[in-house]
Design an enzyme around this catalytic site. Structure first.
Site, PDB file in Angstrom:
ATOM      1  N   SER A 108      63.681  58.872   3.212  1.00 42.00           N
ATOM      2  CA  SER A 108      62.942  57.276   3.258  1.00 42.00           C
ATOM      3  C   SER A 108      64.338  56.208   2.450  1.00 42.00           C
ATOM      4  O   SER A 108      65.526  56.360   3.153  1.00 42.00           O
ATOM      5  CB  SER A 108      61.561  57.106   2.487  1.00 42.00           C
ATOM      6  OG  SER A 108      61.075  56.302   3.044  1.00 42.00           O
TER       7      SER A 108
ATOM      8  N   ASP B  71      56.828  58.016  12.945  1.00 42.65           N
ATOM      9  CA  ASP B  71      56.679  57.594  11.758  1.00 42.65           C
ATOM     10  C   ASP B  71      57.229  56.205  11.722  1.00 42.65           C
ATOM     11  O   ASP B  71      56.751  55.598  12.552  1.00 42.65           O
ATOM     12  CB  ASP B  71      58.161  58.057  11.507  1.00 42.65           C
ATOM     13  CG  ASP B  71      58.808  57.750   9.783  1.00 42.65           C
ATOM     14  OD1 ASP B  71      57.961  56.626   9.377  1.00 42.65           O
ATOM     15  OD2 ASP B  71      58.574  58.317   9.005  1.00 42.65           O
TER      16      ASP B  71
ATOM     17  N   HIS C 157      56.034  60.351   9.005  1.00 49.51           N
ATOM     18  CA  HIS C 157      56.922  59.400   7.528  1.00 49.51           C
ATOM     19  C   HIS C 157      56.405  61.023   6.569  1.00 49.51           C
ATOM     20  O   HIS C 157      57.758  61.243   6.634  1.00 49.51           O
ATOM     21  CB  HIS C 157      56.388  58.487   6.924  1.00 49.51           C
ATOM     22  CG  HIS C 157      57.233  58.055   6.638  1.00 49.51           C
ATOM     23  ND1 HIS C 157      58.372  57.792   6.895  1.00 49.51           N
ATOM     24  CD2 HIS C 157      57.485  58.115   5.270  1.00 49.51           C
ATOM     25  CE1 HIS C 157      59.550  57.532   5.682  1.00 49.51           C
ATOM     26  NE2 HIS C 157      58.988  57.514   4.570  1.00 49.51           N
TER      27      HIS C 157
END
Length: 686
Positions: A538, A623, A658
């Site tokens: 991330s 995501d 995600h």
């Protein structure tokens, strides 16, 4: 590795992106067309290439997966906690991937009442996540949120715990969280904007009435803020919170008056953060107001809550960060961070006691755990370290006696914490700042530069990666790897100033700190360029993207999971989830000086013709936080420009978002894939 396999090449379609009289050329902008079959075909071709390039490690991946899984107790359960007359337990059964939520009335010997068996609920879904379980004050109803796509758009449902009936109400596109008023029939919940996924509205629902009649009680119009709703631990107040990266604001309403008007606690002041906890007839406030960078604790009467009435309880300290407060009937517990280490301060309200829990090393994590009971002398906290599995401990604040309620079992019979060594070292950054590194390895390594070392960091949002125990990580340590966490600026490990020094116009400190930690570990003989690996996900994936541009020759391999790498384009697109709320972290590129600075480090914008390390990049098609096209575009551009023959792989999970896979053990398959990539580069095949 087979070298004859032809890697995919994405088509180049010229797109000019202009801002502030600056033109960026983006040949892969078209990859953001999620519905375009050509895009799906490209992602699939990358997946096929990934599968062929890693086919020789498939058996090893399976071995790693089974090895990691075998250390985890499959038939496991949480330490029960008591709330409103019931003991609540989460447990897992052997061979099943999802939790079972249960409770027992009054005593742990009472018959078990199953709230949800998520293994049953998940049937027929490739992804399943339940969240926000929230029992009504009369113990008869439970509200909960479900996501079956991994886009974080939860549907809230309500179940009758006496009859097992699921009520017809379905509330769409929510955070999944909710809170009951005192009447056990009025439910407050948070809606999300369908496109940006920003949680922006609070609604009131009355049981048995149509959803279309739900009343909007709050609308957060500032698109840099998100909103949420909860109830104080004292159960007296409903609270609506609004928060941005740097600023907070709360509204309160007595829980026994659900149709009343929420009263503003203290209007937002840009740069002032505060949180509130209710006790007796006062609120306690954790805040950075008046330049209290590391936060202080204030107190105010519930009748006059404005800032001008706040009185200081615990002053601001230059060297200690106050992270959280927990209130009990007789005690006040403060979670602090001193020189990077977690400390827990316990005070009696009457002043008769004021002491710290004792901890004895430099690579541990300790935190206050689940304490929903207000009228108790027991503080539940958790402790683990890089070499010590997690323990849940009940500490008697009166007698100081502790009882270990549960110690994480590492199955398989091979684990002995005395076989591992942990230490904290300090590297020197470019500007002279000392950057801490927590590391763990198997006893007996030699500092001859030949050890494989995996260096991990995150370094954004003031989020601190504490030195924590991982049974999964043993699969690396037992094969000779050193594991190092670099506590780079942008996190909050050394207090709030540590965060401030790694954001906005100081963001590059995060990247140079990581690189300087790598150079230090090489200089000290822990590893060498041939054996050094880096990993981040991330915003930590942004870090990976930056370091491979800035110091590509320093690493043999890099793993970037769901990486945020197309910073400028994303931050200019306010329709993307989370963008507007991020301006205080990265800057707003609609302003030219932020645009120029962002462009100077954005990984995608800075890919050049040079040699890059071996790289594995992962993403999820659904995501909602880092859109799949960022890593996809980045890999396409790297393929076009890199001048080496090193491995570059993109793996897109076509079914998740995600957080990756949703089953308890499915996520281990992703870890096995990442570990096998670096182990294979190191020549470790089993």
């Amino acid at each position: 590795m087979e070298t004859k396999i032809q890697n995919p090449l994405a088509k180049k379609k010229l797109t000019y992106l202009e801002k502030h009289n600056d033109i960026r050329i983006d040949n892969y902008f078209w990859l953001n067309e999620r519905e375009n079959q050509e895009v799906i075909d490209y992602l699939k071709s990358e997946n096929e290439y990934h599968d062929r390039m890693t086919s020789h490690t498939k058996d090893f991946q399976a071995t790693l997966f089974e090895e990691m899984k075998a250390r985890i107790k499959e038939d496991d359960e949480s330490v029960p906690y008591k709330l409103n007359g019931y003991w609540y337990i989460t447990r897992y059964e052997k061979g099943k991937g999802y939790p079972i939520y249960a409770r027992r009335k009054d005593t742990l010997e009472a018959p078990e009442e199953i709230l949800f068996d998520c293994n049953v609920e998940a049937e027929g879904h490739s992804y399943f996540k339940m969240t926000g379980l929230n029992v009504s004050p009369d113990n008869k109803l439970i509200a909960f949120g479900v996501d079956t796509l991994s886009r974080r758009k939860y549907k809230i449902r309500i179940k009758n715990l006496e009859t097992g009936e699921l009520y017809p109400e379905t509330i769409e596109i929510t955070t999944g969280g909710s809170t009951w008023a005192a009447d056990s029939k009025t439910l407050f919940y948070t809606k999300k904007d369908e496109e940006t996924l920003r949680s922006d509205r609070i609604y009131r629902h009355v049981l048995g009435t149509p959803i279309s009649e739900d009343v909007e009680v709050y609308n957060e119009k500032d698109d840099t803020f998100y909103t949420f709703v909860y109830k104080t631990k004292s159960k007296k107040y409903l609270v609506i919170g609004s928060s941005s990266t740097l600023t907070s604001e709360y509204r309160i309403l007595k829980a026994d008056n659900p149709t009343g008007e929420f009263k503003i606690f203290q209007p937002r002041i840009r740069g002032v953060e505060y949180g509130i906890a209710h006790y007796n007839s006062d609120f306690y406030i954790l805040t950075n107001a008046d330049e209290a960078l590391n936060f202080k604790v204030m107190k105010v009467s519930e009748e006059n809550t404005l800032k001008e009435n706040w009185k200081e309880v615990i002053p601001h300290r230059e060297d200690i960060l106050i992270e959280d407060i927990e209130i009990f009937k007789d005690y006040f517990v403060i979670s602090e961070r001193n020189n990077g280490l977690n400390v827990i301060n316990i005070k009696r309200w009457d002043g008769a006691a004021d002491y710290y829990l004792p901890f004895d090393n430099e690579t541990y994590t300790a935190y206050v755990s689940t304490n929903p009971d207000f009228d108790t002398t027991i503080l539940r906290y958790a402790y683990n370290s890089l070499t010590t599995p997690n323990s849940v401990i009940d500490f008697n604040m009166d007698t100081k006696a502790q009882e270990i309620k549960k110690e994480q079992e590492v199955l398989g019979g091979k684990f002995d914490k005395n076989n591992y060594v942990s230490e904290r070292l300090w590297a020197t950054a470019e500007d002279g700042t000392k950057v801490p590194i927590s590391m763990v390895y198997k006893k007996g390594i030699k500092k001859d530069g030949n050890n494989p070392l995996l260096q991990y960091a995150y370094g954004s949002y003031g989020s601190t990666i504490d030195p924590y125990f991982s049974s999964v990580r043993l699969s690396l340590l037992d094969r000779g790897f050193i594991y190092a966490i670099a506590h780079v600026r942008g996190g909050e490990y050394l207090g709030r100033a540590w965060y401030e020094d790694g954001k906005l116009f100081k963001k590059k400190n995060t990247f140079t700190d990581f690189i300087n930690c790598s150079k230090f570990l090489i200089a000290e003989g822990y590893t060498s360029v041939e054996h050094l690996y880096a990993m981040g996900g991330s915003a930590g994936g942004l870090l990976m993207g930056a370091i491979v541009n800035m110091a590509p020759g320093l690493y043999n391999g890099v793993v970037a999971t769901v990486p945020f790498v197309d910073v400028v384009t994303t931050m200019l697109d306010d329709s993307i989830p989370l963008t507007t709320g991020e301006y205080d972290e990265w800057g707003n590129p609609n302003e030219e000086d932020y645009y120029v600075y962002m462009k100077s480090y954005s990984p995608y914008d800075n890919v050049v013709e040079q040699e890059y390390p071996n790289m594995l990049v992962t993403t999820g098609l659904h995501d909602s936080q880092v859109q799949y096209w960022e890593p996809a575009k980045w890999v396409a551009k790297l393929r076009e420009l890199k001048t080496d023959n090193n491995i570059l792989l993109l793996h897109t999970n076509m079914e998740t978002g995600h957080g990756g896979a949703s089953g308890r053990f499915d996520a281990l398959k992703e870890v096995a894939e990442e570990y096998s990539f670096v182990l294979d580069l190191e020549g470790i095949k089993e």
